[in-house]
Design a protein around this motif. Sequence first.
Motif, PDB file in Angstrom:
ATOM      1  N   ALA A   1       0.989  -1.110  -0.029  1.00 56.52           N
ATOM      2  CA  ALA A   1      -0.164  -0.013  -0.046  1.00 56.52           C
ATOM      3  C   ALA A   1       0.829   1.160  -0.004  1.00 56.52           C
ATOM      4  O   ALA A   1       0.491   2.425  -0.718  1.00 56.52           O
ATOM      5  CB  ALA A   1      -0.781   0.037   1.511  1.00 56.52           C
ATOM      6  N   ARG A   2       1.964   1.207   0.683  1.00 51.47           N
ATOM      7  CA  ARG A   2       2.845   2.336   0.606  1.00 51.47           C
ATOM      8  C   ARG A   2       4.387   1.915   0.005  1.00 51.47           C
ATOM      9  O   ARG A   2       5.218   2.289   0.587  1.00 51.47           O
ATOM     10  CB  ARG A   2       3.129   2.867   2.070  1.00 51.47           C
TER      11      ARG A   2
ATOM     12  N   VAL B   1      -0.845  -2.787  -4.578  1.00 58.00           N
ATOM     13  CA  VAL B   1      -0.671  -1.472  -4.319  1.00 58.00           C
ATOM     14  C   VAL B   1      -1.690  -0.571  -4.117  1.00 58.00           C
ATOM     15  O   VAL B   1      -2.750  -0.930  -4.719  1.00 58.00           O
ATOM     16  CB  VAL B   1       0.310  -0.874  -5.375  1.00 58.00           C
ATOM     17  N   SER B   2      -1.806   0.411  -3.514  1.00 60.59           N
ATOM     18  CA  SER B   2      -2.828   1.229  -3.021  1.00 60.59           C
ATOM     19  C   SER B   2      -2.763   2.312  -4.134  1.00 60.59           C
ATOM     20  O   SER B   2      -1.457   2.932  -4.540  1.00 60.59           O
ATOM     21  CB  SER B   2      -2.951   1.851  -1.742  1.00 60.59           C
TER      22      SER B   2
ATOM     23  N   LEU C   1      -3.910  -5.277  -7.666  1.00 58.79           N
ATOM     24  CA  LEU C   1      -3.235  -6.980  -7.393  1.00 58.79           C
ATOM     25  C   LEU C   1      -2.241  -7.150  -8.494  1.00 58.79           C
ATOM     26  O   LEU C   1      -3.031  -7.120  -9.585  1.00 58.79           O
ATOM     27  CB  LEU C   1      -4.391  -7.834  -6.828  1.00 58.79           C
ATOM     28  N   LEU C   2      -1.172  -7.571  -8.374  1.00 55.50           N
ATOM     29  CA  LEU C   2      -0.236  -8.056  -9.490  1.00 55.50           C
ATOM     30  C   LEU C   2       0.457  -9.336  -9.167  1.00 55.50           C
ATOM     31  O   LEU C   2       0.855  -9.675  -8.096  1.00 55.50           O
ATOM     32  CB  LEU C   2       0.800  -6.945  -9.665  1.00 55.50           C
ATOM     33  N   GLY C   3       0.523 -10.113 -10.242  1.00 56.56           N
ATOM     34  CA  GLY C   3       1.271 -11.178 -10.172  1.00 56.56           C
ATOM     35  C   GLY C   3       1.388 -11.894 -11.321  1.00 56.56           C
ATOM     36  O   GLY C   3       1.402 -11.286 -12.572  1.00 56.56           O
ATOM     37  N   ASP C   4       1.615 -13.194 -11.652  1.00 62.62           N
ATOM     38  CA  ASP C   4       1.756 -13.780 -12.823  1.00 62.62           C
ATOM     39  C   ASP C   4       0.276 -13.963 -13.259  1.00 62.62           C
ATOM     40  O   ASP C   4      -0.751 -13.874 -12.660  1.00 62.62           O
ATOM     41  CB  ASP C   4       2.353 -15.318 -12.912  1.00 62.62           C
TER      42      ASP C   4
END
Length: 353
Positions: free
Chosen positions: A170-171, A195-196, A209-212
């Motif tokens: 978030a930060r 991440v915000s 939201l991040l990923g594969d």
Amino acid sequence: MTDHQTQRSLFLHAPIHRGPADTLRRMRALVDDETPPGAPLAELERRLAELLGKEAALYFPTGTMAQQVALRVHAETRGRFAFAAHPQTHLDTWEMQGYAAVHGLRLQRAGDRHELMTLADLEAVAEPPAAVVWELPQRDLGGLLPEWDDLRAQIDLARGRGAAAHMDGARLWEAQTYYRRPHSEIAALFDTVYVSLYKALLGVSGGVLLGDAEFVAQAGVWRTRLGGRTPDPWPQALAALDGLDRLLPRMADFRDHAVALAAAVNADGVAYAYPDPPQTPMFHVHLPVGRRAAEQAGAALAAERGVELFARVRSAPDPRRSSFEVTVGEHTLEFTPAEVAALVRELVERVAG
């Protein structure tokens, strides 16, 4: 605490700093009459995936939903329904244990609530977790961050035990000013990242939201199930894009100002700013007065002078002490170090009478 009497606020997210008119003007500058409704969000997800070096990115209307979904996917993938995190993880402290109430997940608290999580703390977690969560920086510890090599060792331990590494980022934008590495290099340590869009970026709301690609596809199923697939979230996307362009390049300057503010408070001596020096554009001011007394003095200061120092005061195990959070952004740059030190001293002296 903010009301119509407040003219200036050290609190980054005070209502006087979040006027719709200014936000709408900046958003309007990012589009033209031909921009389709889906374009801003597509651009935001693309830019964040590129910035953080991940295959895919998915917007969520709230960070609370995003992180619960991340943990749910990791749990179902691994057949484990526990996760490990710091005792003051945001998911537990601020979100009413939604991970348990909604998803049946169990939190294994690792370490001391007043210190950063360590390798030994993770080694002591007995129940195999599906994931380990690192909050970078640790908000409730004043923005503390583990050293880079310590962080890598912890992640290696978690992966060696079959757990996913998830960043509560978030930060992250503030954390990068301490690690001084590309955002993608920090994110590369983790399987998944949240991440915000509205904290340091001062957007409207939401998170990503991040990923594969496989993880994000599964997360998309849960987003729909939880009612998070909202129509046309272009206002949130535009506000976040504005923050990426306008505020992200200034994070190092915000950290430098936080260091100067904290140094002035500590030089004055009536209170204590921690960490000393701040690692990020965030720190806590520890006061030699109790919470209720600090709240009353702060309200009086705002009413008489039109200056707000905080949104809330945190209690301490010692009832004679309390603290409040300072996060530096564009709106707090107008406060000089000398002014902040003087305001903190005045707050304390009002309690002393």
